[in-house]
Scaffold this motif. Structure first.
Motif, PDB file in Angstrom:
ATOM      1  N   ILE A 143      14.324  33.788  46.026  1.00  0.00           N
ATOM      2  CA  ILE A 143      15.513  33.065  46.471  1.00  0.00           C
ATOM      3  C   ILE A 143      16.770  33.718  45.898  1.00  0.00           C
ATOM      4  N   ILE A 144      17.780  33.910  46.752  1.00  0.00           N
ATOM      5  CA  ILE A 144      19.124  34.300  46.313  1.00  0.00           C
ATOM      6  C   ILE A 144      19.994  33.051  46.349  1.00  0.00           C
ATOM      7  N   ILE A 145      20.675  32.769  45.226  1.00  0.00           N
ATOM      8  CA  ILE A 145      21.465  31.544  45.105  1.00  0.00           C
ATOM      9  C   ILE A 145      22.933  31.894  44.892  1.00  0.00           C
ATOM     10  N   PRO A 146      23.805  31.631  45.893  1.00  0.00           N
ATOM     11  CA  PRO A 146      25.249  31.819  45.698  1.00  0.00           C
ATOM     12  C   PRO A 146      25.846  30.583  45.009  1.00  0.00           C
ATOM     13  N   PHE A 147      26.754  30.814  44.054  1.00  0.00           N
ATOM     14  CA  PHE A 147      27.300  29.698  43.276  1.00  0.00           C
ATOM     15  C   PHE A 147      28.369  28.903  44.017  1.00  0.00           C
ATOM     16  N   VAL A 148      29.258  29.556  44.757  1.00  0.00           N
ATOM     17  CA  VAL A 148      30.421  28.843  45.304  1.00  0.00           C
ATOM     18  C   VAL A 148      30.807  29.449  46.643  1.00  0.00           C
ATOM     19  N   ASP A 149      31.401  28.616  47.485  1.00  0.00           N
ATOM     20  CA  ASP A 149      31.836  29.064  48.802  1.00  0.00           C
ATOM     21  C   ASP A 149      33.328  29.387  48.802  1.00  0.00           C
ATOM     22  N   ASP A 202      14.706  31.264  33.528  1.00  0.00           N
ATOM     23  CA  ASP A 202      13.367  31.802  33.294  1.00  0.00           C
ATOM     24  C   ASP A 202      12.484  31.738  34.540  1.00  0.00           C
ATOM     25  N   ASP A 203      13.080  31.414  35.691  1.00  0.00           N
ATOM     26  CA  ASP A 203      12.309  31.224  36.921  1.00  0.00           C
ATOM     27  C   ASP A 203      12.254  32.528  37.709  1.00  0.00           C
ATOM     28  N   LYS A 204      11.055  33.059  37.885  1.00  0.00           N
ATOM     29  CA  LYS A 204      10.884  34.351  38.543  1.00  0.00           C
ATOM     30  C   LYS A 204      11.101  34.283  40.050  1.00  0.00           C
ATOM     31  N   ALA A 205      11.117  33.077  40.623  1.00  0.00           N
ATOM     32  CA  ALA A 205      11.368  32.980  42.064  1.00  0.00           C
ATOM     33  C   ALA A 205      12.809  33.314  42.414  1.00  0.00           C
ATOM     34  N   ILE A 206      13.719  33.213  41.451  1.00  0.00           N
ATOM     35  CA  ILE A 206      15.117  33.549  41.704  1.00  0.00           C
ATOM     36  C   ILE A 206      15.259  35.063  41.664  1.00  0.00           C
ATOM     37  N   LEU A 207      15.681  35.649  42.792  1.00  0.00           N
ATOM     38  CA  LEU A 207      15.890  37.093  42.820  1.00  0.00           C
ATOM     39  C   LEU A 207      17.214  37.450  42.156  1.00  0.00           C
ATOM     40  N   HIS A 236      17.898  37.727  35.254  1.00  0.00           N
ATOM     41  CA  HIS A 236      18.171  37.845  36.680  1.00  0.00           C
ATOM     42  C   HIS A 236      19.313  38.801  36.973  1.00  0.00           C
ATOM     43  N   LEU A 237      19.285  39.344  38.171  1.00  0.00           N
ATOM     44  CA  LEU A 237      20.329  40.241  38.640  1.00  0.00           C
ATOM     45  C   LEU A 237      21.543  39.443  39.102  1.00  0.00           C
ATOM     46  N   VAL A 238      22.697  40.099  39.111  1.00  0.00           N
ATOM     47  CA  VAL A 238      23.947  39.494  39.573  1.00  0.00           C
ATOM     48  C   VAL A 238      24.395  40.220  40.836  1.00  0.00           C
ATOM     49  N   LEU A 239      24.600  39.460  41.897  1.00  0.00           N
ATOM     50  CA  LEU A 239      25.002  39.989  43.186  1.00  0.00           C
ATOM     51  C   LEU A 239      26.484  39.694  43.393  1.00  0.00           C
ATOM     52  N   ASP A 240      27.259  40.703  43.710  1.00  0.00           N
ATOM     53  CA  ASP A 240      28.696  40.560  43.962  1.00  0.00           C
ATOM     54  C   ASP A 240      28.897  39.948  45.347  1.00  0.00           C
ATOM     55  N   GLY A 241      29.434  38.730  45.394  1.00  0.00           N
ATOM     56  CA  GLY A 241      29.562  38.001  46.651  1.00  0.00           C
ATOM     57  C   GLY A 241      30.882  38.181  47.366  1.00  0.00           C
ATOM     58  N   ARG A 242      31.565  39.281  47.116  1.00  0.00           N
ATOM     59  CA  ARG A 242      32.843  39.486  47.798  1.00  0.00           C
ATOM     60  C   ARG A 242      32.664  39.750  49.288  1.00  0.00           C
ATOM     61  N   HIS A 243      33.692  39.362  50.051  1.00  0.00           N
ATOM     62  CA  HIS A 243      33.629  39.351  51.506  1.00  0.00           C
ATOM     63  C   HIS A 243      34.048  40.691  52.091  1.00  0.00           C
ATOM     64  N   GLY A 244      33.341  41.112  53.124  1.00  0.00           N
ATOM     65  CA  GLY A 244      33.769  42.292  53.844  1.00  0.00           C
ATOM     66  C   GLY A 244      32.624  43.017  54.503  1.00  0.00           C
TER      67      GLY A 244
END
Length: 609
Positions: A143-149, A202-207, A236-244
């Motif tokens: 699962i990929i979880i975005p924090f905010v819209d 500690d949850d491995k299901a979170i990508l 866990h890895l951190v994904l940059d959620g910037r738009h474009g």
């Protein structure tokens, strides 16, 4: 993507009859996903995927039953499993959910949102996310979880700023607002799952944790938030959620983020393909790249897109979007506002109701490419599991919880609990009708008692039968017209047409009869009509006229009871749902007429006799 959302009160429905206690977690994962240069790695195995966004996996925005005032509710285990099993069956390994909801001004009292105030969180909403992670672990889906819209539809940066009386732009720079957002991040990352006892970090299901959805933020904000996430979670890895659509050098070179992403809804698919190839050149050898959203294009364009992802060595791609089944029967439906009144959310494994956007072919392509990117063979399909038949109040209203991967159903009836069973219908699709019972038993006889069960099927076989429901006592019969055509009516006159477009305005109903001033439609029955129920949608204040006749020539007016179910928020031009109930018809009534004084849509007509 910018998604228009209903902003109405949410009905809190979360399946829990008592206190949830943690149990030993079941997980298909041995490792956290890590990065190695520009690759995602599960131990010594590269992670590559073609799959779907499932926006409402953890928070339903499409509860659009006719009588429902609220479109929002929390999913239950059946709904979560159905969606995740669909992804698993098509070969997906990863899904991306939508963001964590934030309380909006105008929300009804008690409407659950994940974030209700600075540092205040709704436990029931987060328990739904607990359930998602528990089931994702069990089924082997990351699962990929975005924090905010960035946008307002579920509440986002503007709502965080509004908590402090500030403007949306202040979310990026105001220390107090940034501190409030960090409290959310801390709460989520350090949360202990109420079902498994495992902390989220500690949850491995979170990508990966995504900083947010389509964020129009300065780079300094990304650096600060990514650094804060990493200070709390080293797993866990951190994904940059910037738009474009195009990556910048500072996004690729930023050491505090691990993954970069772009979203594409192209008017010109070839232009997006060119951007994606350019993005891959930038990231090669430096950082994993995911195409986080792609959609509203033809199946041929999807094929080129997937082939590009595979050929260029891009880590993954997530199509927009998949919706699963509802616990009330049928599917959740979602018309895409930017989809040109063509594209809707997809339903696995594809149905005739999605032919205009080539649903079945696209999902077959997804299955092929999801395995191709992994270098695995497509496994042999299996028959579906048994459906769950829901309680039956009337033989004209039969619904069930469908089976992942099922294409159709057979309905069986008996006069005793253990049979013998007679098949009364076959080839029934649970995607044919939106938010109403899928099937009505038109062959039932009055003053009889019946038992029912349902069998799911697909191209390779049938399921075991569902549970048995009954006895159902038949006190009255009914004829139901879903307005897909004129076959169930007797006569019509005036300006009227069968419509399926703009379904979003009519709670996603794709079979409607639109009538204009002075048009009418007449129904005829071989037996005396006792009562009628008429489901309608109006663009504003309006009414209908109902008439009865014994001979089809002389008609008299009928009294009615009218109930409106409008949410009171016409933000996006939704039509008003109104139910008309007509009772106490003259005992010799054989003809029933509906007259349109003004523009209106009929959605369903039930005639009881």
């Amino acid at each position: 993507m910018l998604k228009l959302r209903l902003s109405v009160a949410m009905c809190l429905i979360f399946a829990s009859s008592g206190t949830l206690s943690a149990v030993a977690p079941e997980t298909a994962f041995r490792n956290f996903v890590k990065k190695d240069g520009d690759r995602l790695m599960d131990g010594d195995r590269e992670v590559r995927f073609i799959s779907f966004n499932i926006p409402n996996l953890h928070y339903v925005e499409d509860h659009l039953a006719f009588e429902a005032i609220s479109a929002w509710r929390l999913p239950d285990a059946f709904e979560i499993d159905d969606a995740l099993l669909a992804v698993k069956q098509m070969g997906g390994r990863v899904v991306r959910i939508y963001t964590l909801s934030v309380k909006r001004s105008g929300d009804a009292p008690g409407l659950p949102r994940h974030v209700t105030a600075p540092g205040a969180f709704d436990e029931e909403s987060f328990r739904a996310l607990d359930l998602v992670l528990q089931r994702a672990n069990a089924l082997g889906i990351r699962i990929i979880i975005p924090f905010v819209d960035n946008w307002k539809w579920w509440g986002g940066r503007g709502e965080y700023a509004a908590f402090r009386g500030k403007q949306p732009k202040d979310f990026w720079t105001d220390p107090e607002v940034i501190s409030d957002f960090k409290r959310t991040i801390e709460y989520v990352i350090t949360r202990t799952n109420s079902l498994t006892g495992v902390k989220f970090r500690d949850d491995k299901a979170i990508l990966a944790w995504e900083t947010g959805n389509e964020l129009e933020c300065p780079h300094s904000w990304t650096r600060e938030i990514a650094g804060y996430i990493r200070s709390l979670d080293s797993n866990h890895l951190v994904l940059d959620g910037r738009h474009g659509q195009r990556l910048t050098d500072e996004m690729v070179d930023e050491p505090l983020t691990d993954i970069v992403t772009t979203h594409h809804y192209p008017d010109n698919p070839q232009e997006s393909i060119r951007y994606i190839v350019e993005n891959r050149v930038k990231t090669r050898g430096k950082k994993p790249y995911i195409v986080g959203e792609f959609g509203f294009v033809s199946t041929d364009a999807f094929r080129v897109f997937f082939d590009t992802i595979i050929k260029e060595g891009i880590s993954g791609a997530l199509a927009w979007s998949l919706r699963g089944r509802s616990r009330d029967g049928g599917f959740y439906w979602h018309s895409e506002p930017l989809g040109g009144d063509i594209y809707k959310a997809y339903h696995w494994p594809g149905f005739a109701t999605g032919r205009v956007y080539d649903e079945s072919a696209l999902l077959s392509l997804m299955l092929l490419k999801a395995h191709e990117i992994q270098g695995t063979a497509i496994p042999r399909a299996e028959p579906p599991g048994p459906p769950v038949l829901l309680p039956i109040a009337h033989p004209s209203q039969i619904a069930w919880r469908g089976s992942a991967g099922a294409t159709s159903y057979r309905i069986e009836r008996a006069e005793a609990n253990k049979g013998p069973w007679t098949e009364i219908s076959a080839g029934i699709s649970d995607a044919e009708v939106q938010y109403r019972p899928v099937f009505g038993d038109s062959s039932a006889s009055r003053n009889r008692r019946y038992f029912y069960r349902v069998v799911a099927e697909n191209s390779v076989g049938r399921s075991k039968p569902s549970n048995v429901v009954g006895p159902v006592e038949v006190i009255e019969l009914a004829s139901v017209d879903e307005l897909a055509n004129f076959s169930r009516s007797f006569h019509h006159r005036g300006k009227m047409s069968l419509v399926s477009q703009e379904a979003r305005k009519a709670k996603e109903d794709i079979h409607r009869l639109r009538g204009e001033k002075d048009a009418f439609i007449t129904y005829r029955a071989d037996q005396a009509i006792r009562r009628c129920r008429i489901y309608t949608f109006f663009p504003g204040e309006s009414d209908l006229v109902f008439l009865a006749s014994s001979d089809g020539l002389a008609f008299s007016p009928l009294p009615t009871r009218k109930t409106a179910f409008a949410s009171g928020e016409p933000e996006y031009g939704y039509w008003n749902p109104v139910l008309f109930e007509v009772g106490d018809l003259p005992p010799d009534t054989r003809f029933f007429r509906i007259v349109f004084p003004a523009l209106a849509d009929l959605a369903r007509v039930e005639i009881y006799y």
